[in-house]
Design a protein around this motif. Structure first.
Motif, PDB file in Angstrom:
ATOM      1  N   LYS A  39      39.425  36.288  39.330  1.00  0.00           N
ATOM      2  CA  LYS A  39      38.532  37.444  39.407  1.00  0.00           C
ATOM      3  C   LYS A  39      38.487  37.858  40.870  1.00  0.00           C
ATOM      4  CE  LYS A  39      34.094  39.364  38.202  1.00  0.00           C
ATOM      5  NZ  LYS A  39      34.641  40.696  38.326  1.00  0.00           N
ATOM      6  N   TRP A  40      38.896  39.084  41.135  1.00  0.00           N
ATOM      7  CA  TRP A  40      38.946  39.565  42.509  1.00  0.00           C
ATOM      8  C   TRP A  40      37.575  40.040  42.965  1.00  0.00           C
ATOM      9  CZ3 TRP A  40      43.917  43.006  43.270  1.00  0.00           C
ATOM     10  CH2 TRP A  40      45.061  42.215  43.064  1.00  0.00           C
ATOM     11  N   PRO A  41      37.207  39.756  44.209  1.00  0.00           N
ATOM     12  CA  PRO A  41      35.962  40.303  44.750  1.00  0.00           C
ATOM     13  C   PRO A  41      36.012  41.829  44.761  1.00  0.00           C
ATOM     14  CG  PRO A  41      36.869  38.616  46.221  1.00  0.00           C
ATOM     15  CD  PRO A  41      37.905  38.894  45.178  1.00  0.00           C
ATOM     16  N   THR A  42      34.856  42.446  44.698  1.00  0.00           N
ATOM     17  CA  THR A  42      34.775  43.908  44.684  1.00  0.00           C
ATOM     18  C   THR A  42      35.502  44.522  45.872  1.00  0.00           C
ATOM     19  OG1 THR A  42      32.675  43.803  43.506  1.00  0.00           O
ATOM     20  CG2 THR A  42      33.165  45.857  44.659  1.00  0.00           C
ATOM     21  N   GLU A  43      35.348  43.934  47.063  1.00  0.00           N
ATOM     22  CA  GLU A  43      36.019  44.482  48.249  1.00  0.00           C
ATOM     23  C   GLU A  43      37.536  44.510  48.101  1.00  0.00           C
ATOM     24  OE1 GLU A  43      33.431  44.026  52.327  1.00  0.00           O
ATOM     25  OE2 GLU A  43      35.256  42.859  52.089  1.00  0.00           O
ATOM     26  N   VAL A  45      46.674  49.707  37.338  1.00  0.00           N
ATOM     27  CA  VAL A  45      47.617  48.850  38.059  1.00  0.00           C
ATOM     28  C   VAL A  45      46.861  47.727  38.768  1.00  0.00           C
ATOM     29  CG1 VAL A  45      49.408  48.761  39.830  1.00  0.00           C
ATOM     30  CG2 VAL A  45      49.229  50.764  38.351  1.00  0.00           C
ATOM     31  N   VAL A  46      45.721  48.072  39.381  1.00  0.00           N
ATOM     32  CA  VAL A  46      44.885  47.048  40.013  1.00  0.00           C
ATOM     33  C   VAL A  46      44.468  46.009  38.967  1.00  0.00           C
ATOM     34  CG1 VAL A  46      42.744  46.580  41.264  1.00  0.00           C
ATOM     35  CG2 VAL A  46      44.043  48.662  41.769  1.00  0.00           C
ATOM     36  N   ASP A  47      44.027  46.479  37.794  1.00  0.00           N
ATOM     37  CA  ASP A  47      43.619  45.572  36.713  1.00  0.00           C
ATOM     38  C   ASP A  47      44.765  44.660  36.292  1.00  0.00           C
ATOM     39  OD1 ASP A  47      41.157  46.873  36.723  1.00  0.00           O
ATOM     40  OD2 ASP A  47      41.598  48.083  34.948  1.00  0.00           O
ATOM     41  N   GLU A  48      45.950  45.228  36.179  1.00  0.00           N
ATOM     42  CA  GLU A  48      47.125  44.462  35.738  1.00  0.00           C
ATOM     43  C   GLU A  48      47.493  43.372  36.748  1.00  0.00           C
ATOM     44  OE1 GLU A  48      51.905  45.259  35.339  1.00  0.00           O
ATOM     45  OE2 GLU A  48      50.550  46.951  34.993  1.00  0.00           O
ATOM     46  N   ILE A  49      47.505  43.719  38.032  1.00  0.00           N
ATOM     47  CA  ILE A  49      47.878  42.737  39.047  1.00  0.00           C
ATOM     48  C   ILE A  49      46.789  41.667  39.171  1.00  0.00           C
ATOM     49  CG2 ILE A  49      48.491  42.372  41.470  1.00  0.00           C
ATOM     50  CD1 ILE A  49      50.582  43.935  39.756  1.00  0.00           C
ATOM     51  N   GLU A  50      45.535  42.080  39.109  1.00  0.00           N
ATOM     52  CA  GLU A  50      44.449  41.097  39.125  1.00  0.00           C
ATOM     53  C   GLU A  50      44.612  40.110  37.968  1.00  0.00           C
ATOM     54  OE1 GLU A  50      39.564  40.819  39.068  1.00  0.00           O
ATOM     55  OE2 GLU A  50      40.518  42.682  38.460  1.00  0.00           O
ATOM     56  N   ALA A  51      44.862  40.626  36.775  1.00  0.00           N
ATOM     57  CA  ALA A  51      45.023  39.759  35.601  1.00  0.00           C
ATOM     58  C   ALA A  51      46.202  38.804  35.771  1.00  0.00           C
ATOM     59  CB  ALA A  51      45.200  40.604  34.342  1.00  0.00           C
ATOM     60  N   SER A  52      47.281  39.275  36.411  1.00  0.00           N
ATOM     61  CA  SER A  52      48.462  38.424  36.570  1.00  0.00           C
ATOM     62  C   SER A  52      48.189  37.220  37.473  1.00  0.00           C
ATOM     63  CB  SER A  52      49.640  39.234  37.118  1.00  0.00           C
ATOM     64  OG  SER A  52      49.487  39.510  38.502  1.00  0.00           O
ATOM     65  N   PHE A  71      45.430  36.731  53.590  1.00  0.00           N
ATOM     66  CA  PHE A  71      45.044  36.646  52.184  1.00  0.00           C
ATOM     67  C   PHE A  71      43.527  36.638  52.051  1.00  0.00           C
ATOM     68  CE2 PHE A  71      45.214  32.213  53.561  1.00  0.00           C
ATOM     69  CZ  PHE A  71      44.066  31.676  53.005  1.00  0.00           C
ATOM     70  N   VAL A  72      43.077  37.022  50.859  1.00  0.00           N
ATOM     71  CA  VAL A  72      41.660  36.959  50.523  1.00  0.00           C
ATOM     72  C   VAL A  72      41.452  35.694  49.700  1.00  0.00           C
ATOM     73  CG1 VAL A  72      39.806  38.044  49.189  1.00  0.00           C
ATOM     74  CG2 VAL A  72      41.293  39.446  50.632  1.00  0.00           C
ATOM     75  N   ASP A  73      40.487  34.886  50.117  1.00  0.00           N
ATOM     76  CA  ASP A  73      40.154  33.644  49.408  1.00  0.00           C
ATOM     77  C   ASP A  73      39.146  33.984  48.316  1.00  0.00           C
ATOM     78  OD1 ASP A  73      39.411  31.084  48.593  1.00  0.00           O
ATOM     79  OD2 ASP A  73      39.294  30.289  50.640  1.00  0.00           O
ATOM     80  N   THR A  74      39.585  33.859  47.061  1.00  0.00           N
ATOM     81  CA  THR A  74      38.733  34.250  45.928  1.00  0.00           C
ATOM     82  C   THR A  74      37.925  33.088  45.351  1.00  0.00           C
ATOM     83  OG1 THR A  74      40.486  33.900  44.274  1.00  0.00           O
ATOM     84  CG2 THR A  74      40.346  36.091  45.295  1.00  0.00           C
ATOM     85  N   ARG A  75      37.955  31.928  46.016  1.00  0.00           N
ATOM     86  CA  ARG A  75      37.137  30.822  45.514  1.00  0.00           C
ATOM     87  C   ARG A  75      35.658  31.179  45.675  1.00  0.00           C
ATOM     88  NH1 ARG A  75      39.628  25.818  48.728  1.00  0.00           N
ATOM     89  NH2 ARG A  75      39.665  27.437  50.345  1.00  0.00           N
ATOM     90  N   ALA A  76      34.818  30.457  44.979  1.00  0.00           N
ATOM     91  CA  ALA A  76      33.374  30.712  45.018  1.00  0.00           C
ATOM     92  C   ALA A  76      32.776  30.214  46.337  1.00  0.00           C
ATOM     93  CB  ALA A  76      32.696  30.028  43.829  1.00  0.00           C
ATOM     94  N   GLY A  77      31.519  30.549  46.551  1.00  0.00           N
ATOM     95  CA  GLY A  77      30.804  30.088  47.735  1.00  0.00           C
ATOM     96  C   GLY A  77      30.412  31.244  48.629  1.00  0.00           C
TER      97      GLY A  77
END
Length: 195
Positions: A44-48, A33-40, A132-138
């Motif tokens: 790419k979600w951070p490990t945390e 389910v985590v994989d599915e929501i991430e893909a939607s 929210f979690v900011d998934t941008r790079a940096g």
């Protein structure tokens, strides 16, 4: 510490002091389910972030008794997907007007003035504000920020989910305010007051 350790501290504290709040949080969803929501989300979600949903699956009923963060309750994965989709659609015109897709290349933590597809919601309050979690790079990738009405993405900020959990659980364990919010217990549930 780690997300796992701080979540265990928070959950254990709630079991002992605020059992209704502890019971309002669902157990983790399956990894698929985590994989599915991430893909939607197309991000790419951070490990945390993946770890966070591997520990719990939010408050599915939206019951007010699950305010584990000051003023905010954690979102379940299905609501993560629907809130993310509705917010990116609602703010699409603004996003285009203030920089469009180029904003995704800005470093994580930079204010965009809109809701970006890189913002993965993890908690909400009754006013519709989000964490929210900011998934941008940096170097700030994975930071937790607030999205609040007209102030959009200029809300509160923590360097990580772990830092957010650490700050909250330290407040609970030591009985001191968390960013001005004072924790109290009311009939078995955790409540936060802003004096």
């Amino acid at each position: 510490m780690s997300v796992e350790q701080n979540w265990l501290r928070l959950h254990d504290w709630c079991l002992g002091e605020a059992p209704i709040t502890a019971a309002a949080i669902d157990p983790p969803a399956g990894q698929s389910v985590v994989d599915e929501i991430e893909a939607s989300t197309g991000r790419k979600w951070p490990t945390e972030l993946r770890t966070w949903f591997g520990l719990q699956n939010g408050n599915p009923g939206g019951r007010h008794s699950a305010l584990i963060f000051p003023e905010y309750q954690p979102l379940p994965l299905d609501r993560v997907a629907s809130v993310w989709a509705s917010m990116t659609a609602l703010w699409a015109d603004t996003t285009e007007a203030v920089g469009g897709l180029s904003l995704l290349d800005e470093p994580a933590g930079e204010v965009a003035g809109t809701y970006l597809s890189a913002y993965i919601p993890i908690a909400c309050n009754i006013q519709g504000d989000l964490l929210f979690v900011d998934t941008r790079a940096g170097k700030s990738s994975g930071c937790v920020r607030g999205f609040m009405g007209e102030d959009n993405d200029q809300g509160e900020r923590w360097p990580s989910i772990d830092a957010l959990l650490e700050e909250v659980v330290a407040s609970l364990e030591h009985g001191h305010p968390c960013r001005g919010w004072v924790p109290t217990i009311e009939e078995g549930w955790l409540h936060w007051e802003f004096p």
